[in-house]
Design a protein around this motif. Structure first.
Motif, PDB file in Angstrom:
ATOM      1  N   MET A 133       0.825  -1.202   0.000  1.00 42.45           N
ATOM      2  CA  MET A 133       0.000   0.000   0.000  1.00 42.45           C
ATOM      3  C   MET A 133       0.862   1.255   0.000  1.00 42.45           C
ATOM      4  N   ARG A 134       0.677   2.048  -1.032  1.00 42.46           N
ATOM      5  CA  ARG A 134       1.506   3.247  -1.189  1.00 42.46           C
ATOM      6  C   ARG A 134       0.661   4.427  -1.653  1.00 42.46           C
ATOM      7  N   ILE A 135       1.045   5.600  -1.271  1.00 41.17           N
ATOM      8  CA  ILE A 135       0.357   6.806  -1.768  1.00 41.17           C
ATOM      9  C   ILE A 135       1.318   7.993  -1.719  1.00 41.17           C
ATOM     10  N   ASP A 136       1.034   8.945  -2.590  1.00 38.90           N
ATOM     11  CA  ASP A 136       1.812  10.184  -2.659  1.00 38.90           C
ATOM     12  C   ASP A 136       1.035  11.312  -1.953  1.00 38.90           C
ATOM     13  N   ILE A 137       1.772  12.256  -1.368  1.00 36.38           N
ATOM     14  CA  ILE A 137       1.125  13.460  -0.826  1.00 36.38           C
ATOM     15  C   ILE A 137       1.684  14.660  -1.579  1.00 36.38           C
ATOM     16  N   ASN A 138       0.798  15.417  -2.242  1.00 34.63           N
ATOM     17  CA  ASN A 138       1.270  16.580  -3.005  1.00 34.63           C
ATOM     18  C   ASN A 138       0.785  17.881  -2.388  1.00 34.63           C
ATOM     19  N   CYS A 139       1.587  18.917  -2.585  1.00 38.04           N
ATOM     20  CA  CYS A 139       1.252  20.240  -2.027  1.00 38.04           C
ATOM     21  C   CYS A 139       1.741  21.333  -2.987  1.00 38.04           C
ATOM     22  N   ASP A 140       0.918  22.358  -3.182  1.00 36.98           N
ATOM     23  CA  ASP A 140       1.341  23.509  -3.978  1.00 36.98           C
ATOM     24  C   ASP A 140       2.425  24.270  -3.214  1.00 36.98           C
ATOM     25  N   MET A 141       3.478  24.634  -3.926  1.00 35.60           N
ATOM     26  CA  MET A 141       4.598  25.338  -3.281  1.00 35.60           C
ATOM     27  C   MET A 141       5.178  26.406  -4.211  1.00 35.60           C
ATOM     28  N   GLY A 142       6.117  27.144  -3.668  1.00 33.49           N
ATOM     29  CA  GLY A 142       6.793  28.155  -4.483  1.00 33.49           C
ATOM     30  C   GLY A 142       5.832  29.247  -4.938  1.00 33.49           C
ATOM     31  N   ASP A 173       6.461  26.785   3.119  1.00 32.07           N
ATOM     32  CA  ASP A 173       7.109  25.725   2.342  1.00 32.07           C
ATOM     33  C   ASP A 173       8.140  24.955   3.162  1.00 32.07           C
ATOM     34  N   GLU A 174       8.936  25.684   3.950  1.00 30.16           N
ATOM     35  CA  GLU A 174      10.020  25.040   4.694  1.00 30.16           C
ATOM     36  C   GLU A 174       9.472  24.051   5.722  1.00 30.16           C
ATOM     37  N   GLU A 175       8.260  24.263   6.172  1.00 29.96           N
ATOM     38  CA  GLU A 175       7.654  23.355   7.146  1.00 29.96           C
ATOM     39  C   GLU A 175       6.965  22.172   6.474  1.00 29.96           C
ATOM     40  N   VAL A 176       6.101  22.502   5.545  1.00 28.27           N
ATOM     41  CA  VAL A 176       5.250  21.459   4.960  1.00 28.27           C
ATOM     42  C   VAL A 176       6.069  20.476   4.106  1.00 28.27           C
ATOM     43  N   ALA A 180       4.824  26.575  -8.476  1.00 29.23           N
ATOM     44  CA  ALA A 180       4.310  27.653  -9.328  1.00 29.23           C
ATOM     45  C   ALA A 180       5.423  28.127 -10.263  1.00 29.23           C
ATOM     46  N   CYS A 181       5.047  28.544 -11.461  1.00 27.74           N
ATOM     47  CA  CYS A 181       6.025  28.802 -12.519  1.00 27.74           C
ATOM     48  C   CYS A 181       6.038  30.241 -13.023  1.00 27.74           C
ATOM     49  N   PRO A 241      -7.231   6.840  -5.012  1.00 30.46           N
ATOM     50  CA  PRO A 241      -6.336   7.894  -5.477  1.00 30.46           C
ATOM     51  C   PRO A 241      -4.872   7.470  -5.364  1.00 30.46           C
ATOM     52  N   GLU A 242      -4.060   8.074  -6.205  1.00 29.77           N
ATOM     53  CA  GLU A 242      -2.614   7.831  -6.123  1.00 29.77           C
ATOM     54  C   GLU A 242      -1.886   8.987  -5.422  1.00 29.77           C
ATOM     55  N   THR A 243      -2.594  10.094  -5.298  1.00 24.73           N
ATOM     56  CA  THR A 243      -1.968  11.219  -4.604  1.00 24.73           C
ATOM     57  C   THR A 243      -3.026  12.007  -3.826  1.00 24.73           C
ATOM     58  N   LEU A 244      -2.632  12.472  -2.655  1.00 25.69           N
ATOM     59  CA  LEU A 244      -3.532  13.255  -1.803  1.00 25.69           C
ATOM     60  C   LEU A 244      -3.053  14.699  -1.793  1.00 25.69           C
ATOM     61  N   CYS A 245      -3.986  15.608  -2.034  1.00 27.08           N
ATOM     62  CA  CYS A 245      -3.614  17.032  -2.059  1.00 27.08           C
ATOM     63  C   CYS A 245      -3.734  17.637  -0.659  1.00 27.08           C
ATOM     64  N   VAL A 246      -2.674  18.297  -0.214  1.00 24.30           N
ATOM     65  CA  VAL A 246      -2.697  18.963   1.093  1.00 24.30           C
ATOM     66  C   VAL A 246      -2.243  20.417   0.947  1.00 24.30           C
ATOM     67  N   HIS A 247      -2.365  21.185   2.022  1.00 23.42           N
ATOM     68  CA  HIS A 247      -2.082  22.616   1.968  1.00 23.42           C
ATOM     69  C   HIS A 247      -1.074  23.030   3.037  1.00 23.42           C
ATOM     70  N   GLY A 248      -0.315  24.052   2.747  1.00 21.82           N
ATOM     71  CA  GLY A 248       0.700  24.480   3.707  1.00 21.82           C
ATOM     72  C   GLY A 248       0.676  25.976   3.958  1.00 21.82           C
ATOM     73  N   ASP A 249      -0.519  26.561   3.951  1.00 24.13           N
ATOM     74  CA  ASP A 249      -0.632  28.018   4.051  1.00 24.13           C
ATOM     75  C   ASP A 249      -0.495  28.541   5.470  1.00 24.13           C
ATOM     76  N   THR A 250      -0.949  27.757   6.455  1.00 22.52           N
ATOM     77  CA  THR A 250      -0.969  28.224   7.845  1.00 22.52           C
ATOM     78  C   THR A 250      -0.333  27.165   8.744  1.00 22.52           C
TER      79      THR A 250
END
Lengths: 265, 265, 265, 265
Positions: free
Chosen positions: B1-10, B21-24, B34-35, B220-229
Motif C-alpha cells: 500500500m503506497r500513496i503520494d502526498i502533493n502540495c502547492d509550493m513556491g 514551504d520550509e515546514e510542509v 508555481a512557474c 487515489p494515487e496522490t492526496l492534495c494537502v495545503h501548507g498556508d498556515t
C-alpha cells in the motif's frame, strides 16, 4: 571561410506585431528568439521556433529583463541571483517549445540592456554564463567581439561554454575596436553596399575598418542583422548575397563549430 | 500500500511571502511548484526546487493562467493554442531550474482555474496534456480522481501519459464521487483526526465516505494537502503520521509507478 | 509643536498580504498608498483609502517603478518622460478611488528606488514634481529632510508645491545630516525607547543626534514609520504615545500647513 | 441632425505601435483612449490626450481587463468588486493626463471582453457604471444601441449617467436589432460606400437596414469606427465626408448633449 548571421526574432506580443520575421528568416542562419520577458509570448515563441525549423535556421534564446514596457532596453539594477534566475527561466521556456518541435536551442544571446550591462560588468556576465551552463553546457554564448567584449568572452570560455564573437556590420567601430556610441554622428551605417562590404571584410579578411580609417584585426563568428523594416530586410539579403557570392559560407554557429572541431582534430 | 502526498509550493513572489514551504516540505512527497504566471518567480522557483531536492521530494510543475492579480483563480477565456502555449512555457521554465540542480520535473498539475476548467472542458484537458506530452512523455499528469475527473484522466492516458488520480482528504464528496461545492455547508472538513482518517481510508481501503454516508470506491494515487498556515501544516503532519503508522508507504508518484510496473511485470 | 507620522500602506497585491495596515493605521496621520506599479492593486487601493478615511488619516500617493517582482526597489533607467508619466498615472489612479469615497489625495511620496534616485538626481526630482504639479498644485511633496535631500526639496518648492521634510527616527544620520548607509553597522536603530526618543527630539527640539554624537539642526514635518511586523507596529505606537505625552500634536501634513499658514498671516 | 464618431486610440505600448492615430484623429470627434491594462502605457496616454486636444477631439477612457497578452479580448471571470476597481483605476489614470493638459475626460467606453460581458450581464454593467459614477457623474457612458444593449443602457441611466447609444456602421444587424455574429457570413461590411451610406441612414433617418432587408428604428448618438489600417482610415474619412455633405453635423457627445439639453429646455 564561414560565418553565421543572427537576427532577433519573435518579438511580437499578443496583438502587437513587430519585425518581418517571415521575410528576414530566409537570409539568416541563427534566430535569437525573445522569451516573454521583454518581448514575445508563448504563441509567438512556438511560431518562431516553427519558422526557424522550416527554414533550417538555428534556434537561440534571447533572454532580457522583465520589462515589457521598456522592451528590455532599460538598465535594471537586479541582483546577480535575479539575473541568473531570469536567464535560466527564459532559456528553459524556449527549450520546451524547441523540444516540442524536435529541435534544440543552440545558442543564447542576452538582449538589450542585459547584453550591454554584461559587456560593462563582469559579475553580470558571470551570472549569465552560469545560468547558461547550468541549463546546458552545449549552448553557445554569443558575446561582443572586440576589445570591449573580451572580458565577457573570457568569462564564457572559463565556465566551459563555446563563445561566438559577434560583430555589427552596420555599426561604426572605434580604433580600439569598440562600437561608436549611437549618440555620435556616423555611428550607424545605412548604405547597403557599404554595410555588405564591411560584412565581407569582417568575414573574409578578419578585420574591420574603424571610423578613423585604421584597420583592426577582428574575426567575428556571427554577424548581427535586423529585420524590422522592408529596408532592413533588403540589407540583410544584400549581406547574405555578397558573402555567398564572394565564397563565404553562411552557416549556423553549431555547424561552424562542428566543422572547426573536425579541422582541428 | 503506497500513496503520494502533493502540495502547492513556491507561491511566493518578489517581496511577497506565501506558504510555509520550509515546514510542509517535511511531510509531503510531491511539490507542485508555481512557474511565474499566477505565482512564483525565478528566484522562488530556484529555491523551491532546492528545498524539494534537499528533502527528497519530487519536483512538479504547477502551471496556471497569466494572472498574477487573480492568483490564477479566475476563468480566462484563452484559446486552446494559448493554453497549450502557457503550459509548455511554464513546464520548460521549471525544467531549467530542475536541470540546473540535477533533478527532473516528474509531474504536472494544472493550477486553480486552469485545473477546474480542464475538469469541465475536454478540449482544455487535451490542450494541457498535448503540451505536457510534447515536452516530455515521462511527465505524470495529476488529474482529479472520481467521476467528474474521469474524462480528464482518459484524455491524459490516451496521449500516452501516466496519470495520477488526485483526491482531497479535507473535502467532502457527493455520492456521485465529485467534490461538494465550497458554497455548500460541510464542503471543507477541518477536524484533523477526521481528515487524517479519511486519508487513510482513501489510501488503504480504496474508498471514500460521501457526505450522505454512502461509500464510494475510489483509489487515489496522490492526496492534495495545503501548507498556508501553521494549522494546515499540522494537519499535513497528522495525515502523514497516520498513514505511516498504519502501514501505508508515503512515496512520490514516480516511485509508486516504478514499483507498480515491477509488480505488473 | 506639531508633526505628521507617515507610513507606506496598501502594499498587498491579489492573494498576497503585506503589512499590518489595520493595526498601524491607528497611530499614523498620513498613509502613503501604493498605486499598482510596484505593489497594490485596485481592490487594495480602494480598501486602503477606506481604511484611512475611517481613521481620519490623510491619503497620499506612493508611486513607484513598474516593477512588481522587484517591489520597486531596483533602480530602473527610465527616461524622464517615462518617470513623469508613471507618477502622473499612479496619482490619477489613486485620486479616482479617493474621489469615489469623498476624500482628497493630499500628498505624494515616491517609493523605493524612485525616491532614492530622485535624491541623487535633480532631473528625476524635476520629472516627479512636474508630474505632481501637473495633476494638482495642492499636493504636498514628501522629500528627504537634511543636506542630502535639500536639492529635491528646492526643486519641489520652485515649481510651487508645498514640500514636507521627512525624517527617519529609526535610522542613524551622519554628521552631515544624511542617512547612514544600511550596509554600515548601526544604520538601523531597533530599540523602541531610543527610536521614540529620537522622534521626540526631532519633533520638539528640531535636531537629531548623529552617529558620532554631534547634534544636527533638523526640523522634519513628517516622520516615516513602518508597519510590516507586530514589533514595528508597537514601535509606531510607542513613537506616537511619546510624542503625544510630551505635548507634540501629531497631525496630518495638510492640517499642519493650514495651521502654519494661519500663524504666518 | 448631429452625431458623434468614436474610435479606439492610444493602443500602442512601449516599443509596439498599433493604429494610425495621427491619421484617423482628423475624422473623429471622440477618442476612446486605452489606459494601460489591455493596451496603452503612460507615455502613449499622454501623447494621445495631446493629439486629441490638438484636434479638438473629446477624450474618453477605454478601460479593459488587465490582460495585455490577450489585448483585453478574453472573458475574465473577475468579481464585480474587481471590475469596479479596474474601471475606477483606469479612468483616474487617464484623468490625470487630461488634467495635466487642461482637458476633461468626457466619456467612458468599456473595451473588448469587458464591453461584451457587460452587454450580456447586468451585474457587470452595474459594476462599470457604479465605477464611472463614483469618479464623475458627468462622464458619458457609451453603451450598445439596439435591443441587446438596452439593459446596459438603462443601468447607466438609472445611476444618473448620460448614456450614448453606440452603433457600428460596418457591422450587419439582425432584424431584432443586435449585431450579427462575426462568425456568420456578411457580419462585417467592407465596401466603403455601403458603410458610409449605412452611417448616413443611422444618423439622418434613425434606422438601420437589417441583414434580411427589414428596417429597424434605431437612433445612435455615436458611430464606432476603426483606425488600424490605411484602408480603415479611408473608410472613416468617407463616413465623415458623407455625413457632412448630407447635412449631418459631426460633433462630440458632450456638445451633442449640451445642444440637446438647450433644445429640450
Amino acid at each position: 571561410m564561414r560565418i553565421d548571421i543572427n537576427c532577433d526574432m519573435g518579438e511580437s506580443f499578443g496583438a502587437y506585431k513587430l519585425g518581418l520575421d517571415e521575410e528576414v528568416i530566409k537570409y539568416v542562419t541563427s534566430a535569437n528568439i525573445a522569451c516573454g520577458y521583454h518581448a514575445g509570448d508563448p504563441l509567438v515563441m512556438e511560431q518562431t521556433v516553427s519558422l526557424a525549423k522550416d527554414h533550417g535556421v538555428a534556434v537561440g534564446a534571447h533572454p532580457g529583463f522583465p520589462d515589457m514596457i521598456g522592451f528590455g532596453r532599460r538598465n535594471l539594477n537586479a541582483t546577480l541571483s535575479e539575473i541568473k534566475g531570469y536567464v535560466t527561466y527564459q532559456i528553459g521556456a524556449l527549450q520546451a517549445f524547441a523540444k516540442a518541435q524536435g529541435v534544440t536551442v543552440e545558442h543564447v544571446k542576452p538582449h538589450g540592456a542585459l547584453y550591454l550591462m554584461a559587456v560593462e560588468n563582469e559579475k553580470i556576465s558571470e551570472a549569465i554564463v552560469e545560468a547558461i551552463a547550468s541549463v546546458d553546457k552545449n549552448l553557445i554564448f554569443v558575446a561582443l567581439a572586440g576589445a570591449k567584449g573580451e572580458k565577457m568572452t573570457q568569462i564564457g570560455k572559463k565556465i566551459g561554454l563555446r563563445v561566438a564573437y559577434e560583430a555589427f556590420p552596420d555599426r561604426a567601430y572605434t580604433p580600439e575596436g569598440t562600437l561608436v556610441s549611437r549618440r555620435q554622428a556616423g555611428a550607424v551605417i545605412k548604405d547597403p553596399d557599404t554595410v555588405a562590404q564591411r560584412a565581407l571584410t569582417m568575414a573574409k579578411e578578419g578585420k574591420v575598418v574603424a571610423i578613423d580609417g585604421s584597420e583592426i584585426p577582428f574575426r567575428p563568428e556571427t554577424l548581427c542583422v535586423h529585420g524590422d523594416t522592408p529596408g532592413a530586410v533588403n540589407l540583410v539579403r544584400k549581406i547574405r548575397d555578397t558573402l555567398t557570392n564572394e565564397g563565404v559560407e553562411v552557416t549556423s554557429l553549431s555547424t561552424l563549430y562542428r566543422v572547426t572541431q573536425k579541422v582541428n582534430q
